[in-house]
Motif scaffolding. Structure first.
Motif, PDB file in Angstrom:
ATOM      1  N   ALA A  79       0.836  -1.207   0.000  1.00 57.69           N
ATOM      2  CA  ALA A  79       0.000   0.000   0.000  1.00 57.69           C
ATOM      3  C   ALA A  79       0.872   1.258   0.000  1.00 57.69           C
ATOM      4  N   HIS A  85      -1.993  -4.439  -1.210  1.00 59.17           N
ATOM      5  CA  HIS A  85      -3.349  -3.864  -1.110  1.00 59.17           C
ATOM      6  C   HIS A  85      -4.047  -3.970  -2.456  1.00 59.17           C
ATOM      7  N   GLY A 143      -8.562   0.224  -0.683  1.00 57.32           N
ATOM      8  CA  GLY A 143      -8.531   0.401   0.767  1.00 57.32           C
ATOM      9  C   GLY A 143      -8.355  -0.882   1.549  1.00 57.32           C
ATOM     10  N   GLN A 144      -8.266  -2.010   0.838  1.00 54.78           N
ATOM     11  CA  GLN A 144      -8.158  -3.302   1.514  1.00 54.78           C
ATOM     12  C   GLN A 144      -6.717  -3.815   1.488  1.00 54.78           C
ATOM     13  N   LEU A 145      -6.134  -4.046   2.663  1.00 52.50           N
ATOM     14  CA  LEU A 145      -4.842  -4.722   2.748  1.00 52.50           C
ATOM     15  C   LEU A 145      -5.053  -6.207   2.494  1.00 52.50           C
TER      16      LEU A 145
END
Lengths: 259, 259
Positions: free
Chosen positions: A102, A150, A154-156
């Protein structure tokens, strides 16, 4: 001629042993030229998850990553392990900068589609932003990646460290003459799994076929070597597998893989 | 004329509320120009420490940081909070890069000497490497600092986020026209602590003396404002205190502090 770039991967066996980690980081800090470190996290995440009352589920050596487990992985890989490695490298005058995929939007992945098994928040690498990573390298920072990427939304995502290593190496091959060093518990790929000194020093496509025909490549090594040949086809110059002392000039007893 | 740089600090009240955090990150991502985010961690570290059986000890609002507590802080601030903030900013097209002071050797601190109280692994900022931070900014990354620094000898140190904010701002003032935005739960510095709308819009050195004489600055606000005037004396152009909506053009009801 492209400048050389070394991408070194260490696994849980080194991360979990403070002495082994310190010894490795000394070798890594002395490694000349531009370089990137990739680390796993391993058992530390399992033990902290257990203390938090979260059960670790593994399938085929891969962690099933539910939301709670992803939090633990983010804490342990991205925080505890990564930041301590960075601080230790700084003490060795290596200007490290710790990253997940990310950070700097460096590695984007896709959440693994559910087939027979729902791996949860596990990512398969889609894109390495080699220009972003190169900005850090050109600023004389040494990127230290943990095994998290990521999805860009917004998602790891928990991502295999070997895969991150090979995909980052393939990405960086657009700009550099790239070598991978997979540090692991063996001295290299072994002719005889029961003889730790039976290192096969050179493997190329033909030798690999021959080893496969003879049944010498054991189950655990097969996906690792397939991954290696994929990286070489993707532009990586050569790949070394062995224990950490292969980073020094003194040890030439490790495996080098080329196309 | 120097280019403008905004340094925004958010505390636990925003970090701990998913809706408030998402709303803030939208505002932050839209903030024009070069910028840096600094975040605390707060209660999340306390609750995870508690689950791990580690008791949190606070003295004068500062956490006593023994070795176990430092591990939790490194996990929560440096991993869980920082990496989720970075991933969320990436989804908002803000090219964030998450940092502790160890990363890029950006903030070096000194372990607080033991006087009456042994704070443990707590650091007081010694040096901000403004050129290193600027390399990241010039590469169009948005640095996101958590409240951890290092001593340069391999030791991570828990460090007050307000202090990191002001020290980073002072350091960057060598290169930029620097503004700080301290986002907190109040609308600004209040004339009457019981009236949330009694915001004092402008404070300068003379007004500050006057407020002190009148006894209007309450205990909690005093060190914050002292910290602000130190930063202004160090070269920061102006400092804003209020709720997150001060980052928009719509809200002008917050406190601005200048020399």
């Amino acid at each position: 001629m492209k400048e050389k770039l070394s991408i070194v991967k260490i696994g849980g066996n080194i991360i979990e042993d403070a002495n082994a980690l310190n010894a490795f980081l000394k070798l890594f800090s002395k490694l000349e030229g531009k370089k990137i470190l990739v680390h796993g996290g391993g058992k530390r995440a399992t033990s902290i998850a257990s203390k938090l009352g979260i059960e670790s589920k593994m399938v085929n050596g891969r962690r099933i990553t539910d939301a709670e487990t992803l939090e633990v992985i983010t804490m342990v890989y991205g925080g505890l392990v990564n930041k301590n490695v960075v601080a230790k490298l700084q003490a060795l005058n290596s200007n490290a900068i710790g990253l997940t995929g990310a950070d700097a939007n460096s590695i984007t992945s896709i959440k693994r589609p559910v087939k027979d098994i729902d791996f949860g928040f596990v990512g398969d690498v889609k894109h390495v932003a080699h220009n972003a990573v190169n900005k850090l390298i050109q600023a004389n920072f040494t990127p230290v990646f943990c095994a998290i990427t990521h999805d860009g939304n917004g998602q790891l995502l928990n991502t295999n460290a070997d895969t991150i290593t090979s995909q980052v190496a393939v990405g960086m091959s657009a700009l550099y003459d790239t070598s991978i060093y997979y540090c692991f518990e063996l001295n290299g790929v072994l002719e005889d799994i029961n003889d730790k000194n039976s290192v096969i020093k050179q493997i190329d496509t033909n030798i690999y076929k021959n080893l496969l025909d003879k049944g010498i490549i054991a189950d655990g090594m097969l996906p690792k070597l397939e991954n290696c040949f994929d990286a070489l086809k993707g532009g990586v110059t050569n790949i070394h597998m062995g224990n950490t002392s292969m980073l020094t000039q003194e040890n030439d007893n490790f495996t080098t893989i080329t196309l």
